[in-house]
Design an enzyme around this catalytic site. Structure first.
Site, mmCIF file in Angstrom:
data_model
loop_
_atom_site.group_PDB
_atom_site.id
_atom_site.type_symbol
_atom_site.label_atom_id
_atom_site.label_comp_id
_atom_site.label_asym_id
_atom_site.label_seq_id
_atom_site.Cartn_x
_atom_site.Cartn_y
_atom_site.Cartn_z
ATOM 1 N N THR A 1 0.837 -1.207 0.000
ATOM 2 C CA THR A 1 0.000 0.000 0.000
ATOM 3 C C THR A 1 0.876 1.262 0.000
ATOM 4 O OG1 THR A 1 -1.713 -1.189 1.185
ATOM 5 C CG2 THR A 1 -1.825 1.200 1.284
ATOM 6 N N ALA A 2 1.944 1.247 0.815
ATOM 7 C CA ALA A 2 2.787 2.450 0.914
ATOM 8 C C ALA A 2 3.469 2.742 -0.409
ATOM 9 C CB ALA A 2 3.822 2.256 2.024
ATOM 10 N N ILE B 1 8.256 -11.730 -2.313
ATOM 11 C CA ILE B 1 8.061 -11.265 -0.928
ATOM 12 C C ILE B 1 6.655 -10.687 -0.818
ATOM 13 C CG2 ILE B 1 8.943 -9.756 0.897
ATOM 14 C CD1 ILE B 1 11.612 -9.720 -0.567
ATOM 15 N N ILE C 1 2.032 -7.234 3.387
ATOM 16 C CA ILE C 1 1.515 -7.616 4.707
ATOM 17 C C ILE C 1 0.076 -8.152 4.600
ATOM 18 C CG2 ILE C 1 0.668 -5.305 5.332
ATOM 19 C CD1 ILE C 1 2.596 -7.257 7.857
ATOM 20 N N ALA D 1 -8.973 -0.984 7.084
ATOM 21 C CA ALA D 1 -9.875 0.033 7.637
ATOM 22 C C ALA D 1 -9.165 1.381 7.536
ATOM 23 C CB ALA D 1 -10.192 -0.284 9.093
ATOM 24 N N LYS E 1 -17.329 3.527 6.165
ATOM 25 C CA LYS E 1 -17.020 3.414 7.595
ATOM 26 C C LYS E 1 -17.283 4.770 8.244
ATOM 27 C CE LYS E 1 -13.123 2.842 10.755
ATOM 28 N NZ LYS E 1 -11.680 2.690 10.896
ATOM 29 N N LEU F 1 5.012 0.667 6.995
ATOM 30 C CA LEU F 1 5.562 -0.144 8.081
ATOM 31 C C LEU F 1 7.074 0.033 8.213
ATOM 32 C CD1 LEU F 1 3.397 -3.313 7.387
ATOM 33 C CD2 LEU F 1 3.025 -1.578 9.154
ATOM 34 N N ILE G 1 -2.557 3.930 7.185
ATOM 35 C CA ILE G 1 -2.684 4.435 5.808
ATOM 36 C C ILE G 1 -2.734 5.964 5.838
ATOM 37 C CG2 ILE G 1 -4.209 4.496 3.770
ATOM 38 C CD1 ILE G 1 -4.891 1.541 4.395
ATOM 39 N N TYR H 1 -9.269 19.495 23.320
ATOM 40 C CA TYR H 1 -8.748 20.398 22.276
ATOM 41 C C TYR H 1 -8.035 19.627 21.180
ATOM 42 C CZ TYR H 1 -4.246 19.493 24.467
ATOM 43 O OH TYR H 1 -3.136 18.872 24.962
HETATM 44 C C1 LIG Z 1 -2.145 -6.566 12.084
HETATM 45 C C2 LIG Z 1 -2.172 -5.300 11.294
HETATM 46 C C3 LIG Z 1 -3.386 -4.678 11.021
HETATM 47 C C4 LIG Z 1 -3.416 -3.470 10.317
HETATM 48 N N1 LIG Z 1 -4.601 -2.837 10.103
HETATM 49 C C5 LIG Z 1 -4.609 -1.619 9.529
HETATM 50 C C6 LIG Z 1 -5.810 -0.910 9.314
HETATM 51 O O1 LIG Z 1 -6.896 -1.386 9.596
HETATM 52 N N2 LIG Z 1 -5.745 0.321 8.753
HETATM 53 C C7 LIG Z 1 -4.553 0.887 8.383
HETATM 54 O O2 LIG Z 1 -4.532 2.036 7.931
HETATM 55 N N3 LIG Z 1 -3.412 0.203 8.509
HETATM 56 C C8 LIG Z 1 -3.399 -1.013 9.074
HETATM 57 N N4 LIG Z 1 -2.232 -1.693 9.189
HETATM 58 C C9 LIG Z 1 -1.015 -1.146 8.586
HETATM 59 C C10 LIG Z 1 -1.052 -1.409 7.079
HETATM 60 O O3 LIG Z 1 -1.192 -2.788 6.841
HETATM 61 C C11 LIG Z 1 0.215 -0.910 6.410
HETATM 62 O O4 LIG Z 1 0.486 0.413 6.801
HETATM 63 C C12 LIG Z 1 0.067 -0.915 4.913
HETATM 64 O O5 LIG Z 1 -0.379 -2.162 4.451
HETATM 65 C C13 LIG Z 1 1.359 -0.577 4.243
HETATM 66 O O6 LIG Z 1 2.272 -1.632 4.296
HETATM 67 P P1 LIG Z 1 3.644 -1.425 3.564
HETATM 68 O O7 LIG Z 1 3.366 -1.099 2.144
HETATM 69 O O8 LIG Z 1 4.440 -0.466 4.361
HETATM 70 O O9 LIG Z 1 4.378 -2.836 3.700
HETATM 71 P P2 LIG Z 1 4.096 -4.257 3.000
HETATM 72 O O10 LIG Z 1 2.679 -4.455 2.663
HETATM 73 O O11 LIG Z 1 4.751 -5.255 3.901
HETATM 74 O O12 LIG Z 1 4.900 -4.188 1.625
HETATM 75 C C14 LIG Z 1 6.291 -4.357 1.561
HETATM 76 C C15 LIG Z 1 6.715 -4.403 0.098
HETATM 77 O O13 LIG Z 1 8.132 -4.411 0.046
HETATM 78 C C16 LIG Z 1 8.558 -5.379 -0.877
HETATM 79 N N5 LIG Z 1 9.899 -5.833 -0.487
HETATM 80 C C17 LIG Z 1 10.333 -6.132 0.754
HETATM 81 N N6 LIG Z 1 11.624 -6.527 0.711
HETATM 82 C C18 LIG Z 1 11.987 -6.448 -0.572
HETATM 83 C C19 LIG Z 1 13.202 -6.745 -1.274
HETATM 84 N N7 LIG Z 1 14.293 -7.213 -0.656
HETATM 85 N N8 LIG Z 1 13.216 -6.563 -2.611
HETATM 86 C C20 LIG Z 1 12.120 -6.105 -3.281
HETATM 87 N N9 LIG Z 1 10.966 -5.822 -2.667
HETATM 88 C C21 LIG Z 1 10.902 -6.014 -1.345
HETATM 89 C C22 LIG Z 1 7.502 -6.471 -0.818
HETATM 90 O O14 LIG Z 1 7.504 -7.254 -2.007
HETATM 91 C C23 LIG Z 1 6.237 -5.614 -0.681
HETATM 92 O O15 LIG Z 1 5.826 -5.225 -1.960
HETATM 93 C C24 LIG Z 1 -2.204 -2.915 9.855
HETATM 94 C C25 LIG Z 1 -0.991 -3.575 10.087
HETATM 95 C C26 LIG Z 1 -0.960 -4.747 10.804
HETATM 96 C C27 LIG Z 1 0.353 -5.423 11.053
#
Ligand SMILES: Cc1cc2nc3c(=O)[nH]c(=O)nc-3n(C[C@H](O)[C@H](O)[C@H](O)COP(=O)(O)OP(=O)(O)OC[C@H]3O[C@@H](n4cnc5c(N)ncnc54)[C@H](O)[C@@H]3O)c2cc1C
Length: 501
Positions: free
Chosen positions: A16-17, A43, A46, A51, A79, A328, A341, A424
């Protein structure tokens, strides 16, 4: 850094990020920047994070994303808040809704008037004076063009990343498939020069955005930025997530149901339910948490339950040298108020606002980090409030939460509200006064006094004032369609027939 001008932006990671950053940079600044995103199909992302909170409108508006398209593409539902069940105590529930509270005056917000009414029996529970709260309870919803949008969404995280990827690629993001094997630093200044993939390919850049998830490949493994641990305040460190078939119509709120060692989420989409159990591994084993989750879900499982380990806290800097961490990779508060998010979008927008026109200047970096830290501390305090202010004493976990020392900033806010009903919000803080008030009351803090200006009103006048607000909200909500009916007309999923739900 390779040049004096930021020309090549390299995004590491495609969750997502990564795709939010790619879509925003290529659409809004793409004419002058080359945006490359590297991700590895080997890889997984998550796979949670479904939400959201209402600030997502800001991001969607910037990118000119049509709400109905975005919702139909991500199987989304609306929501309006979060139902907190068993948090204050077992069998005691409240809703933190996204709306505004009644109506105040120049000297005192609405809660002061409400408190006097509540003390003398002429006011009912605070939620009756918030449109979105009543709409949650009645499962009603509609969007009216031109009106405030105090709603958020439940989305399918995988489909959301795909939706953003389409947008980003359409605006010129170059996607590179491959696993990053090494991060190459400039030995003169420690800036990142390039990333080398396992297949030998090298991607050079001027600005690197680390979206590699918890591993923080660039920000931590290469730059050793450091991590500030918050687990003494937020001790849940595991989650188990599983999706189930939808057996009841999607409600316009997330459910957060506390249990002895944490809490469970229920996130309804148009076609399925996202379920998760968040817990503290010191008190609950993975097997017991899984059993607890599976025994409480309804509907057939769609996937296998998955354990996710996390540590609450934040990177010491979100922007370090020529690397900015998003999602993350930058840290994790915990999912209770769905703030991750939002933080991704805030980082992207702040980065764009502070993007230097030539080389990276430390002043811009410091300003960015200062703003992120401020907002994060506020979010942290808000979430700690839910755990700390509780009447639950039925487990070690809750006894710890109740007795743990809390940040001074949070204690000050609690005291202010408890003594004199004051709440506040300062600029740059995410949660508004209505949020603080609903959660403080919901968790069991009843203020002792209200502002003296309230006594300028007579009893009958106060009652009429409170009744007018409450009745007008009730009438307005009654006139709305049912949430699911509205979705069927406004944004039916592109991948399922809503009639099947
Ligand atoms: C239990 C849980 C519940 C959550 N619920 C919510 C929620 O309800 N609402 C909300 O806003 N947020 C929530 N979050 C947070 C949300 O899931 C994340 O902020 C969001 O999905 C972004 O994740 P990300 O893109 O940072 O990481 P990830 O989804 O982990 O993506 C990492 C990316 O990096 C790539 N990558 C990693 N290493 C390498 C490498 N060596 N070479 C090439 N590519 C690589 C992977 O392929 C992947 O594409 C939750 C998190 C958790 C843990």
């Amino acid at each position: 850094m390779n040049s004096d001008v930021i020309k090549n932006v390299v995004i590491a990671g495609g969750g997502t990020a990564g795709w939010m950053a790619a879509a925003a940079f290529s659409k809004l600044l793409g004419k002058n920047l080359n945006v490359t995103l590297i991700e590895s199909d080997l890889i997984p992302t998550i796979g949670v994070g479904e939400a959201t909170i209402p600030t997502l409108h800001i991001f969607n508006d910037l990118l000119k994303i049509r709400e109905a398209d975005f919702m139909a593409s991500t199987n989304a539902s609306f929501k309006l808040g979060i139902s907190f069940e068993n948090w204050r105590n077992i069998n005691q529930d409240y809703i933190h809704s996204f709306g505004f509270l009644g109506q105040g005056c120049w000297a005192a917000d609405f809660q002061h008037f409400w408190l006097r009414g509540f003390q003398n029996g002429s006011a009912s529970e605070i939620g009756d004076y918030v449109h979105e709260h009543v709409a949650c309870r009645k499962e009603k919803f509609a969007v009216f063009p031109g009106e405030d949008r105090n709603h958020a969404f439940h989305i399918d995280a995988g489909l959301y990343a795909r939706f953003l990827r389409n947008l980003a690629e359409q605006y010129g993001t170059r996607r590179v498939e491959g696993k990053i094997a090494s991060v190459n630093l400039d030995e003169n200044n420690g800036y990142i020069k390039s990333l080398t993939l396992e297949n030998g390919q090298t991607c050079e850049g001027d600005l690197f955005i680390d979206c590699t998830g918890f591993r923080g490949l660039l920000i931590e493994q290469a730059l050793h930025t450091g991590f500030e641990d918050w687990s003494h305040w937020l001790s849940c460190d595991r989650a188990i997530a599983v999706q189930t078939e939808q057996v009841t119509p999607a409600v316009p709120y997330t459910r957060s149901i506390a249990h002895q060692n944490g809490w469970q989420w229920r996130i309804p989409l148009q076609n399925r339910m996202g379920n998760g159990n968040v817990y503290c591994s010191k008190y609950l084993s993975d097997d017991a948490a899984k059993e607890q989750l599976l025994s409480s879900v309804s509907g057939k499982l769609i996937n296998e339950p998955r354990v996710i380990k996390f540590r609450t806290g934040t990177r010491r800097k979100h922007w370090n040298k020529n690397c900015v961490a998003l999602g993350l990779a930058s840290g994790f508060v915990e999912p209770l108020e769905s703030t991750s998010i939002h933080l991704i979008q805030q980082s992207i927008i702040r980065l764009m606002l502070l993007l230097p026109s030539k080389k990276i200047e430390q002043a811009n970096v410091d300003r960015f980090n200062e703003k992120m830290q401020f907002e994060l501390n506020n979010i942290r305090d808000f979430i700690v409030l839910h755990y700390h202010v509780t009447e639950r004493k039925d487990s070690e976990f809750w006894r710890y939460c109740k007795s743990m020392p809390i940040p001074e900033s949070l204690q000050a806010r609690i005291d202010l509200f408890k003594q004199n009903s004051q709440a506040y919000k300062t600029d740059e803080e995410l949660f508004g006064t209505a949020s603080w008030i609903q959660v403080m009351l919901g968790q069991g803090i009843m203020p002792e006094r209200y502002h003296p200006i309230v006594d300028m009103m007579g009893e009958a006048e106060l009652k009429a004032f409170l009744d007018k607000i409450k009745n007008s909200i009730a009438r307005r909500v009654d006139s709305l369609p049912n949430h699911l009916e509205f979705i069927k007309n406004y944004c039916p999923s592109k991948s399922i027939k809503v009639s099947e739900v």
